[in-house]
Design a protein around this motif. Structure first.
Motif, mmCIF file in Angstrom:
data_model
loop_
_atom_site.group_PDB
_atom_site.id
_atom_site.type_symbol
_atom_site.label_atom_id
_atom_site.label_comp_id
_atom_site.label_asym_id
_atom_site.label_seq_id
_atom_site.Cartn_x
_atom_site.Cartn_y
_atom_site.Cartn_z
ATOM 1 N N LEU A 147 -0.350 4.585 -2.322
ATOM 2 C CA LEU A 147 -0.067 5.797 -1.541
ATOM 3 C C LEU A 147 -1.362 6.482 -1.126
ATOM 4 N N ALA A 148 -2.311 6.608 -2.060
ATOM 5 C CA ALA A 148 -3.581 7.277 -1.750
ATOM 6 C C ALA A 148 -4.340 6.525 -0.657
ATOM 7 N N HIS A 149 -4.376 5.197 -0.761
ATOM 8 C CA HIS A 149 -5.050 4.415 0.281
ATOM 9 C C HIS A 149 -4.322 4.555 1.618
ATOM 10 N N ARG A 150 -3.009 4.584 1.576
ATOM 11 C CA ARG A 150 -2.244 4.727 2.820
ATOM 12 C C ARG A 150 -2.588 6.042 3.521
ATOM 13 N N ILE A 151 -2.742 7.102 2.741
ATOM 14 C CA ILE A 151 -3.084 8.409 3.305
ATOM 15 C C ILE A 151 -4.499 8.397 3.885
ATOM 16 N N VAL A 152 -5.451 7.949 3.086
ATOM 17 C CA VAL A 152 -6.861 8.000 3.492
ATOM 18 C C VAL A 152 -7.111 7.128 4.719
ATOM 19 N N TRP A 153 -6.627 5.893 4.686
ATOM 20 C CA TRP A 153 -6.905 4.982 5.797
ATOM 21 C C TRP A 153 -6.090 5.335 7.041
ATOM 22 N N SER A 154 -4.943 5.999 6.864
ATOM 23 C CA SER A 154 -4.214 6.515 8.030
ATOM 24 C C SER A 154 -5.060 7.549 8.757
ATOM 25 N N MET A 155 -5.680 8.448 7.981
ATOM 26 C CA MET A 155 -6.516 9.478 8.602
ATOM 27 C C MET A 155 -7.708 8.848 9.320
ATOM 28 N N VAL A 156 -8.318 7.846 8.701
ATOM 29 C CA VAL A 156 -9.461 7.177 9.329
ATOM 30 C C VAL A 156 -9.029 6.504 10.631
#
Length: 313
Positions: free
Chosen positions: A37-46
């Protein structure tokens, strides 16, 4: 290509990608649900930041900063979508794909219920019937599971609530996803930092392919949302409503046919009641849309006659 045909292609693309999400999220193991979930959030923003920069559309942030109520709404939407994403990832990676599919089958019924309770909308008799059948289905599935199907209900309620907030905000897909991801990015980065310190971070420690898949979670999140926005701008609401069943049908197929999750007779009966409720709901929606279309066509000649200049002597 006509706008209508392009809208159908965008819609099918979005729901096909969402339908095969279980296959993708299974590949992200052994990372835990919260790390994914954390990676999904961070890389979505990027990903969305790069997209908006390429489109030179970062300036919308200045206008948004002057709308505190909109910012509060975006924060609420971000919390709801984080709950939805986290619950879905947990469901897929705990071998409960069938229950996640159930959540998206009953999502339209929950959206109608929110319309009654939050927006004070009045329902037609067929819509009340669909809600009643849906409630009966939840009862049957509760008996089958030996508990409330909480995972499915959490998915349905969180996504219906997210849709309600997004409808009231009216932000475009890319801009909305950017701000929602930005709201969640700091906690997500904090969690990944803590996980790295505790020695539990899987990112970069499994394989190059696994690391790449975690990074691509951002694109995998954003692309179907952008497709959906393209479809919503070109298709009638009834057509979009019919397409939404593609994703849970595919997810159910993944759960039963690929991951071999059980589907005992009682569970199948519960799903059959859900499908019956959706047939009643969709048939009523189509009938109402056709009636409204006929009324608009009948009113059009009268409107033209009223607008025509008077040619009498």
């Amino acid at each position: 290509m006509t706008p209508l045909r392009l809208g159908y292609l965008y819609g099918l693309g979005a729901y096909l990608l969402w339908g095969f999400f279980p296959l993708y999220f299974k590949l992200l193991q052994p990372a835990g649900p919260l790390e994914i979930l954390a990676h999904r959030i961070v890389w979505s923003m990027v990903f969305v930041t790069l997209l908006l920069a390429a489109l030179r559309n970062i300036g919308f942030l200045r206008a948004l900063a002057r709308r505190p109520r909109a910012l509060a709404g975006i924060a609420a939407a971000a919390v709801l979508i984080a709950i939805n994403w986290g619950t879905y990832i947990y469901g897929v990676n705990s071998e409960r794909v069938v229950e996640t599919a159930l959540g998206y089958f009953i999502n339209p019924l929950v959206s109608v219920l929110l319309g009654v309770t939050v927006l004070r909308e009045r329902l037609r008799p067929a819509q009340w019937l669909a809600l009643g059948i849906g409630a009966a289905a939840v009862g049957v599935l509760t008996v089958d599971y030996g508990r409330l199907p909480w995972l499915a209900l959490t998915l349905a309620v969180s996504f219906a609530g997210y849709g309600l907030v997004k409808k009231q905000l009216g932000l475009p897909a890319a801009e909305g996803l950017f701000v929602e991801s930005a709201v969640l990015a700091l906690p997500a980065l904090g969690y990944l930092g803590w996980l790295a310190t505790a020695g539990g971070l899987r990112f970069g420690h499994v394989s190059a392919g696994h690391t790449a898949l975690l990074v691509l979670a951002g694109a995998a999140t954003a692309i179907p949302l952008l497709f959906f926005a393209g479809a919503a701008n070109r298709l009638p609401l009834t057509a979009l409503g019919m397409l939404q069943y593609v994703a849970p049908i595919l997810q159910l197929g993944c759960g039963v046919l690929i991951f071999h999750e059980p589907m005992p007779p009682a569970r199948l009966a519960g799903f059959a009641l859900v499908w019956l409720a959706l047939v009643v709901f969709t048939t009523d929606a189509l009938r109402h849309a056709r009636a409204a279309h006929r009324a608009r066509r009948a009113a059009a000649p009268a409107d033209l006659a009223l607008a025509a200049p008077d040619s009498s002597p």
